[in-house]
Design a protein around this motif. Structure first.
Motif, PDB file in Angstrom:
ATOM      1  N   ILE A   1     -43.417 -62.504  27.790  1.00 21.15           N
ATOM      2  CA  ILE A   1     -43.907 -61.129  27.795  1.00 21.15           C
ATOM      3  C   ILE A   1     -42.800 -60.164  27.363  1.00 21.15           C
TER       4      ILE A   1
ATOM      5  N   SER B   1     -51.604 -59.735  26.558  1.00 21.78           N
ATOM      6  CA  SER B   1     -50.874 -59.633  25.290  1.00 21.78           C
ATOM      7  C   SER B   1     -51.491 -60.528  24.218  1.00 21.78           C
TER       8      SER B   1
ATOM      9  N   VAL C   1     -49.105 -61.527  30.206  1.00 21.35           N
ATOM     10  CA  VAL C   1     -49.070 -62.489  29.093  1.00 21.35           C
ATOM     11  C   VAL C   1     -50.480 -62.701  28.550  1.00 21.35           C
TER      12      VAL C   1
END
Length: 354
Positions: A193, A348, A345
């Motif tokens: 991340i 994303s 994460v």
């Protein structure tokens, strides 16, 4: 349903010293016995209700123990409120600021008490909830965020406090640094991340005033929910990318189909899980329509917001782990931090769908 509690053990203030200070500095209020209670919500700064006869005020100070550099800056928050109270009706009026740590143990300021309804995990017992009320509150939250972003910061004192250029890059690198300094264990996904946030910085939009902690339980509403009578916790307010503000707001805006850790990570699920409240997608689309801003890169801002929240909670957990606070609410924050990192994460990876 009271929004205050008895002052928590270890977070008391010296009643006599504070009383004398108030008598000396707020000379236009009625003299009388000072009564202090504490606002129970929140996990960071300490906020107290002060009552003296018919007068009420609110005192804010940093949390107990050492705090991160530049965090919990009471003078800055006081200055922001002093400026914004003139142009944004929901911002409460501050009365005075003091750096004298001999009064309550830290720098602090006192501001006006606003009256109304603050929503968190439930509605007051005398409010008959229906889905249309949830939509009304949701739209009011959208409208007030848009209104804040429409204020020309160059016509306020914030122009002397901020540096909008390079805001998002500074935020990303700054919160990565804060997280690393407060790290207590290794978490899978943290490197992923961090790399994503650094390597995929979007082009920032025109800077605006951003609250940067915009969430439902920081807002106060009139009894008929027709207006927002107060907006609190201006500590993180600055001038920067408005989508960063929207992203943070959405990281706190929980919906019913969210994973359990999001719904329960900071306590009981908020009322936004109830039928009628906007989903995050509805909130974002309404914001886009009202503001005219392009929100196609919102997944980046959402991923950053979850990482930022993880960093904030990690700082809190670090203080708990090192005995700087004994608040039992923080005992399992390490688990919440880990879940937030994993979720950042996951968010994303939705970037190609934005």
């Amino acid at each position: 349903m009271s929004d205050t509690i008895e002052v928590r053990s270890g977070e008391e203030v010296n009643l006599d010293v504070l009383h004398t200070f108030i008598d000396d500095h707020l000379t236009n209020i009625p003299k009388g016995e000072l009564v202090i209670r504490q606002f129970g919500a929140g996990h960071s700064n300490l906020t107290y209700l002060l009552q003296m006869n018919d007068w009420e005020g609110v005192l804010r100070r940093p949390p107990m123990g050492p705090v991160a550099p530049k965090a919990h800056d009471m003078k800055r928050e006081y200055t922001i409120l002093k400026s914004l109270n003139q142009v944004f009706q929901a911002a409460p009026k501050p009365y005075f600021f003091s750096e004298d740590t001999g009064i309550v143990g830290a720098p602090f300021f006192i501001m006006e008490r606003r009256k109304g309804i603050v929503l968190d995990s439930e509605f007051p017992s005398d409010v008959k909830y229906h889905a249309e009320l949830g939509r009304k509150i949701s739209q009011l939250m959208v409208d007030q965020l848009v209104a804040l972003h429409e204020i020309d910061y160059r016509e306020t004192d914030l122009v002397n406090l901020v540096k909008p250029e390079g805001f998002l890059e500074r935020q990303v690198t700054g919160w990565i640094t804060r997280y690393e300094k407060a790290k207590t264990s290794e978490i899978n996904g943290i490197d992923e991340i961090k790399e994503y946030l650094v390597d995929h910085l979007p082009t920032s939009q025109q800077p605006t005033i951003i609250h940067y902690d915009y969430k439902l339980n920081n807002a106060m509403f009139s009894e008929d929910f027709s207006e927002m009578t107060g907006l609190f916790d201006w500590e993180m307010t600055t001038v920067g990318d408005p989508l960063a503000d929207l992203g943070v707001a959405m990281s706190y805006w929980i919906q019913n189909n969210d994973p359990d850790f999001l719904k329960n990570g900071l306590g009981e699920p908020p009322v936004t899980v109830m039928d009628g409240f906007y989903t995050r997608e509805e909130f974002i689309q309404s914001y886009a329509e009202k503001s005219g801003r392009d929100v196609s890169s919102i997944n980046y801002y959402m991923a950053f917001a979850y990482f930022k929240l993880a960093a904030i909670c990690q700082q809190i957990y670090y203080r708990y782990e090192n005995g700087q606070t004994n608040d039992a609410r923080f005992e399992n924050f390490n688990v919440f931090v880990e879940n937030l990192i994993h979720y950042a994460v996951e968010v994303s990876k939705k970037r190609d769908q934005a």
